[in-house]
Design a protein around this motif. Structure first.
Motif, PDB file in Angstrom:
ATOM      1  N   VAL A   1       0.823  -1.206   0.000  1.00 25.79           N
ATOM      2  CA  VAL A   1       0.000   0.000   0.000  1.00 25.79           C
ATOM      3  C   VAL A   1       0.864   1.265   0.000  1.00 25.79           C
ATOM      4  O   VAL A   1       0.359   2.364  -0.204  1.00 25.79           O
ATOM      5  CB  VAL A   1      -0.964  -0.032   1.211  1.00 25.79           C
ATOM      6  N   SER A   2       2.152   1.116   0.153  1.00 24.57           N
ATOM      7  CA  SER A   2       3.034   2.274   0.352  1.00 24.57           C
ATOM      8  C   SER A   2       2.952   3.322  -0.759  1.00 24.57           C
ATOM      9  O   SER A   2       2.914   4.522  -0.477  1.00 24.57           O
ATOM     10  CB  SER A   2       4.484   1.824   0.558  1.00 24.57           C
ATOM     11  N   MET A   3       2.891   2.900  -2.002  1.00 15.66           N
ATOM     12  CA  MET A   3       2.816   3.876  -3.099  1.00 15.66           C
ATOM     13  C   MET A   3       1.460   4.589  -3.131  1.00 15.66           C
ATOM     14  O   MET A   3       1.368   5.734  -3.553  1.00 15.66           O
ATOM     15  CB  MET A   3       3.087   3.206  -4.444  1.00 15.66           C
ATOM     16  N   LEU A   4       0.432   3.893  -2.686  1.00 11.80           N
ATOM     17  CA  LEU A   4      -0.911   4.485  -2.669  1.00 11.80           C
ATOM     18  C   LEU A   4      -1.073   5.530  -1.568  1.00 11.80           C
ATOM     19  O   LEU A   4      -2.020   6.312  -1.591  1.00 11.80           O
ATOM     20  CB  LEU A   4      -1.967   3.394  -2.493  1.00 11.80           C
ATOM     21  N   LEU A   5      -0.150   5.543  -0.621  1.00 16.25           N
ATOM     22  CA  LEU A   5      -0.220   6.510   0.478  1.00 16.25           C
ATOM     23  C   LEU A   5       0.297   7.889   0.066  1.00 16.25           C
ATOM     24  O   LEU A   5      -0.007   8.883   0.730  1.00 16.25           O
ATOM     25  CB  LEU A   5       0.573   6.010   1.682  1.00 16.25           C
ATOM     26  N   ILE A   6       1.036   7.958  -1.002  1.00 14.47           N
ATOM     27  CA  ILE A   6       1.639   9.230  -1.418  1.00 14.47           C
ATOM     28  C   ILE A   6       0.594  10.281  -1.803  1.00 14.47           C
ATOM     29  O   ILE A   6       0.666  11.409  -1.319  1.00 14.47           O
ATOM     30  CB  ILE A   6       2.675   8.992  -2.540  1.00 14.47           C
ATOM     31  N   PRO A   7      -0.384   9.967  -2.669  1.00 14.13           N
ATOM     32  CA  PRO A   7      -1.339  11.011  -3.081  1.00 14.13           C
ATOM     33  C   PRO A   7      -2.088  11.713  -1.941  1.00 14.13           C
ATOM     34  O   PRO A   7      -2.169  12.948  -1.948  1.00 14.13           O
ATOM     35  CB  PRO A   7      -2.295  10.277  -4.023  1.00 14.13           C
ATOM     36  N   PRO A   8      -2.611  10.998  -0.935  1.00 12.90           N
ATOM     37  CA  PRO A   8      -3.289  11.724   0.140  1.00 12.90           C
ATOM     38  C   PRO A   8      -2.356  12.683   0.890  1.00 12.90           C
ATOM     39  O   PRO A   8      -2.751  13.800   1.236  1.00 12.90           O
ATOM     40  CB  PRO A   8      -3.793  10.627   1.090  1.00 12.90           C
ATOM     41  N   PHE A   9      -1.119  12.270   1.123  1.00 11.96           N
ATOM     42  CA  PHE A   9      -0.158  13.145   1.813  1.00 11.96           C
ATOM     43  C   PHE A   9       0.156  14.377   0.969  1.00 11.96           C
ATOM     44  O   PHE A   9       0.181  15.496   1.472  1.00 11.96           O
ATOM     45  CB  PHE A   9       1.138  12.380   2.133  1.00 11.96           C
ATOM     46  N   VAL A  10       0.394  14.178  -0.319  1.00  8.53           N
ATOM     47  CA  VAL A  10       0.732  15.299  -1.205  1.00  8.53           C
ATOM     48  C   VAL A  10      -0.444  16.257  -1.334  1.00  8.53           C
ATOM     49  O   VAL A  10      -0.283  17.479  -1.196  1.00  8.53           O
ATOM     50  CB  VAL A  10       1.192  14.784  -2.592  1.00  8.53           C
ATOM     51  N   LEU A  11      -1.628  15.726  -1.588  1.00 12.12           N
ATOM     52  CA  LEU A  11      -2.802  16.571  -1.749  1.00 12.12           C
ATOM     53  C   LEU A  11      -3.116  17.350  -0.476  1.00 12.12           C
ATOM     54  O   LEU A  11      -3.365  18.560  -0.521  1.00 12.12           O
ATOM     55  CB  LEU A  11      -4.011  15.733  -2.173  1.00 12.12           C
ATOM     56  N   ALA A  12      -3.082  16.666   0.648  1.00 11.33           N
ATOM     57  CA  ALA A  12      -3.347  17.350   1.922  1.00 11.33           C
ATOM     58  C   ALA A  12      -2.289  18.419   2.188  1.00 11.33           C
ATOM     59  O   ALA A  12      -2.616  19.515   2.657  1.00 11.33           O
ATOM     60  CB  ALA A  12      -3.394  16.340   3.064  1.00 11.33           C
ATOM     61  N   SER A  13      -1.038  18.125   1.886  1.00 11.36           N
ATOM     62  CA  SER A  13       0.034  19.106   2.083  1.00 11.36           C
ATOM     63  C   SER A  13      -0.179  20.339   1.216  1.00 11.36           C
ATOM     64  O   SER A  13       0.005  21.476   1.675  1.00 11.36           O
ATOM     65  CB  SER A  13       1.393  18.492   1.760  1.00 11.36           C
ATOM     66  N   LEU A  14      -0.556  20.119  -0.030  1.00 12.45           N
ATOM     67  CA  LEU A  14      -0.826  21.250  -0.927  1.00 12.45           C
ATOM     68  C   LEU A  14      -1.999  22.089  -0.421  1.00 12.45           C
ATOM     69  O   LEU A  14      -1.938  23.319  -0.439  1.00 12.45           O
ATOM     70  CB  LEU A  14      -1.110  20.757  -2.343  1.00 12.45           C
TER      71      LEU A  14
END
Length: 147
Positions: free
Chosen positions: A47-60
């Motif tokens: 699941v590690s690669m799928l965790l990137i988009p929520p972190f990036v979007l929330a950070s933005l």
């Protein structure tokens, strides 16, 4: 991350009584037809690669002041929990299919067809919930006025 996911899946599958599983590193193993078989939770299956988009979007969204830090943290935590849960269900389906149809056929059916369906439906649900939580108005009852 794959090692943690394999450990978690081995515990889940054993707890629900699907198979007497164990994890060895990033592998989930269990007895099938008088021999030990299993699968490796690879980077592509993790699941590690799928965790990137929520972190990036929330950070933005925090960076552009469209989301508070606390709301972003809650939203990301919810997305992570849901993504991990969906992936655990997918991995458990692999074990169930291998027990039902045998090692090779069960792995092929579950990894490609069943696993893809579970992942796709799970990702859609996570995306919808993420957007609903992010898009929710900050104050309950606040109405947008059109003038």
């Amino acid at each position: 991350m794959a090692v943690v996911e394999a450990w978690l899946n081995a515990r889940l599958v054993s707890a629900v009584g699907l198979a007497d599983t164990t994890s060895v590193g990033a592998a989930v193993t269990f007895p099938l037809d008088k021999q030990w078989v299993g699968f490796l939770v690879s980077t592509g299956c993790s699941v590690s690669m799928l965790l990137i988009p929520p972190f990036v979007l929330a950070s933005l969204l925090v960076g552009f002041r469209r989301l508070t830090l606390s709301r972003a943290a809650i939203t990301v935590a919810l997305a992570v929990a849901m993504l991990v849960t969906v992936n655990q269900i997918r991995l458990a389906a692999v074990v169930a299919a291998m027990r039902m149809w045998g090692f090779e056929v069960g792995y092929q059916r579950s990894h490609v067809l069943i696993g893809s369906a579970i992942s796709t439906l799970g990702l859609i649900a996570v995306a919808i919930i993420f957007l609903l939580v992010v898009g929710r108005s900050r104050r309950p009852g606040r109405q947008a006025s059109v003038r």
